[in-house]
Design an enzyme around this catalytic site. Structure first.
Site, PDB file in Angstrom:
ATOM      1  N   GLY A   8       0.818  -1.222   0.000  1.00  0.00           N
ATOM      2  CA  GLY A   8       0.000   0.000   0.000  1.00  0.00           C
ATOM      3  C   GLY A   8       0.846   1.264   0.000  1.00  0.00           C
ATOM      4  O   GLY A   8       0.484   2.280   0.594  1.00  0.00           O
ATOM      5  N   GLN A  12      -2.046   7.123   1.764  1.00  0.00           N
ATOM      6  CA  GLN A  12      -1.738   8.298   2.581  1.00  0.00           C
ATOM      7  C   GLN A  12      -0.543   8.039   3.503  1.00  0.00           C
ATOM      8  O   GLN A  12       0.348   8.884   3.619  1.00  0.00           O
ATOM      9  CB  GLN A  12      -2.952   8.681   3.442  1.00  0.00           C
ATOM     10  CG  GLN A  12      -2.735   9.977   4.233  1.00  0.00           C
ATOM     11  CD  GLN A  12      -3.707  10.176   5.380  1.00  0.00           C
ATOM     12  OE1 GLN A  12      -4.423   9.253   5.796  1.00  0.00           O
ATOM     13  NE2 GLN A  12      -3.738  11.379   5.911  1.00  0.00           N
ATOM     14  N   ARG A  36      -1.145  -0.498  -7.853  1.00  0.00           N
ATOM     15  CA  ARG A  36      -0.985   0.293  -9.076  1.00  0.00           C
ATOM     16  C   ARG A  36       0.485   0.662  -9.291  1.00  0.00           C
ATOM     17  O   ARG A  36       1.234   0.847  -8.324  1.00  0.00           O
ATOM     18  CB  ARG A  36      -1.807   1.591  -8.956  1.00  0.00           C
ATOM     19  CG  ARG A  36      -3.315   1.363  -9.138  1.00  0.00           C
ATOM     20  CD  ARG A  36      -4.093   2.629  -8.827  1.00  0.00           C
ATOM     21  NE  ARG A  36      -4.079   2.918  -7.386  1.00  0.00           N
ATOM     22  CZ  ARG A  36      -4.939   2.320  -6.536  1.00  0.00           C
ATOM     23  NH1 ARG A  36      -5.787   1.427  -6.962  1.00  0.00           N
ATOM     24  NH2 ARG A  36      -4.893   2.620  -5.253  1.00  0.00           N
ATOM     25  N   TYR A 141     -15.049  -2.063   7.950  1.00  0.00           N
ATOM     26  CA  TYR A 141     -13.652  -1.655   8.150  1.00  0.00           C
ATOM     27  C   TYR A 141     -13.210  -1.996   9.576  1.00  0.00           C
ATOM     28  O   TYR A 141     -12.180  -2.621   9.779  1.00  0.00           O
ATOM     29  CB  TYR A 141     -13.553  -0.150   7.894  1.00  0.00           C
ATOM     30  CG  TYR A 141     -12.226   0.505   8.122  1.00  0.00           C
ATOM     31  CD1 TYR A 141     -12.046   1.382   9.195  1.00  0.00           C
ATOM     32  CD2 TYR A 141     -11.163   0.308   7.257  1.00  0.00           C
ATOM     33  CE1 TYR A 141     -10.835   2.021   9.392  1.00  0.00           C
ATOM     34  CE2 TYR A 141      -9.949   0.962   7.437  1.00  0.00           C
ATOM     35  CZ  TYR A 141      -9.806   1.824   8.519  1.00  0.00           C
ATOM     36  OH  TYR A 141      -8.594   2.471   8.719  1.00  0.00           O
ATOM     37  N   LYS A 145     -10.588  -4.775  11.156  1.00  0.00           N
ATOM     38  CA  LYS A 145      -9.471  -4.398  12.038  1.00  0.00           C
ATOM     39  C   LYS A 145      -9.436  -5.307  13.271  1.00  0.00           C
ATOM     40  O   LYS A 145      -8.392  -5.792  13.685  1.00  0.00           O
ATOM     41  CB  LYS A 145      -9.588  -2.939  12.469  1.00  0.00           C
ATOM     42  CG  LYS A 145      -9.399  -1.898  11.356  1.00  0.00           C
ATOM     43  CD  LYS A 145      -8.076  -2.063  10.631  1.00  0.00           C
ATOM     44  CE  LYS A 145      -7.863  -0.968   9.595  1.00  0.00           C
ATOM     45  NZ  LYS A 145      -6.649  -1.184   8.788  1.00  0.00           N
TER      46      LYS A 145
END
Ligand code: VAH
Length: 318
Positions: A8, A12, A36, A141, A145
């Site tokens: 990842g 961010q 990507r 989400y 977690k």
């Protein structure tokens, strides 16, 4: 950590953690990966490879070939985006993370997992949320977690994998904007303050959440992963935070730097409901005691640096 694989890397956290690690350990010792293809510093500043974290064989081959001793797993969907595509959120955030953890076991590496304040829910004590408490999140989400916090503790207990994690608060940064998060308002407000002198918040006033400046988050990842394992009573995952703020508090801090800044509200029901299910403030005493967690930035110092850096980029995101 001597040779690190980061997943990842284009996100961010990853877009700042990779350059930070490359400065600390040497560019060639940090392999950045992302779904990507990368461009700019990520690709030019050191080794990069495309990777779908759900592809265990390719993942293992990359870790083995790079002779990694640590996997820092950041790939995932954030809270609000997950609610719009539950199947994808489960596949990436749970199946993908479980695959990454199994790769760490098979290849004998340490493993970092980014949990979140989202691992708590409406029945969790909201103020000074304890390190160990009720965890009944109401987002896919957050469910993911909690699942991975438990799986990482299990892999440590059952297989001896050196798993460690952090419950990140909302992270505020000026390099790469977050996408699909509930706390994203706390980043957007700074860009809009520089661009327009005003901001319309999708989170209501009086909605307190834990936040932290990205520089402190980067230090926390390194501080935890380099901590003496003999000191760790907890592993997955540590409460960390630097401040508990609502949109009004951030607007007030911005107003001290940009006089006349104004905030308005157009509340997004989905993200407001998510925010209200999370704690107001975390108890971070375990992180402070077990590996000396100590954030450097408060709301005022973070605000000054955010506005300064965004202004120096002409208000542009990248
Ligand atoms: C989100 N920024 O809003 C993430 C984070 C604590 C929040 O997990 O989904």
């Amino acid at each position: 950590m001597k040779r690190v694989v980061v997943t990842g890397s284009g996100g961010q956290i990853g877009s700042e953690l990779v350059p930070h690690l490359r400065r600390l350990y040497g560019a060639e010792r940090v392999l950045a990966t992302d779904l990507r293809p990368a461009s700019g510093p990520l690709a030019e500043g050191g080794p990069f490879a495309c990777l779908d974290v759900r592809d265990g064989e390719a993942f293992s081959a990359l870790v083995r070939h790079f002779r990694a001793d640590t996997v820092l797993h950041l790939a995932g969907l954030l809270s609000a985006r997950g609610e719009k595509d539950v199947a994808l959120a489960w596949d990436v955030n749970v199946n993908g993370s479980a695959t990454a953890l199994e790769v760490a076991r098979q290849e004998g590496t340490a493993f970092f997992f980014p949990s979140s304040i989202a691992a708590f829910g409406p029945s969790t004590p909201k103020k000074e949320t304890p390190q160990e408490t009720l965890q009944r999140p109401t987002t896919i989400y957050g469910v993911g977690k909690v699942a991975l916090e438990l799986l990482c503790d299990y892999y440590h207990l059952k297989f001896g994998v050196d798993t460690r994690g952090l419950r990140f608060p909302g992270l505020i940064s000026h390099e790469t904007q977050p996408g699909g998060g509930t706390t994203d308002y706390a980043v957007h407000i700074y860009y809009e303050a520089v661009r327009k002198g005003n901001y319309t918040s999708f989170i209501a006033p009086g909605t307190f959440m834990d936040m932290m400046y990205m520089a402190d988050a980067l230090d926390a990842v390194v501080g935890l992963m380099e901590a003496d394992p003999a000191r760790l009573v907890h592993r997955n995952a540590f409460n960390i935070s630097a401040m508990s703020v609502d949109p009004e508090a951030i607007a007030s801090a911005i107003g001290k730097v940009i006089p006349g800044f104004t905030i308005a509200y157009d509340v997004d029901p989905l993200r407001q409901a998510i925010a209200e299910s999370w704690p107001d403030s975390l108890d971070c005493s375990a992180a402070r005691k077990e590996w000396d967690f100590a954030p450097r930035y408060d709301l005022e110092t973070m605000t000054r640096e955010m506005l300064d850096r965004i202004a120096s980029k002409g208000g542009r995101a990248a």
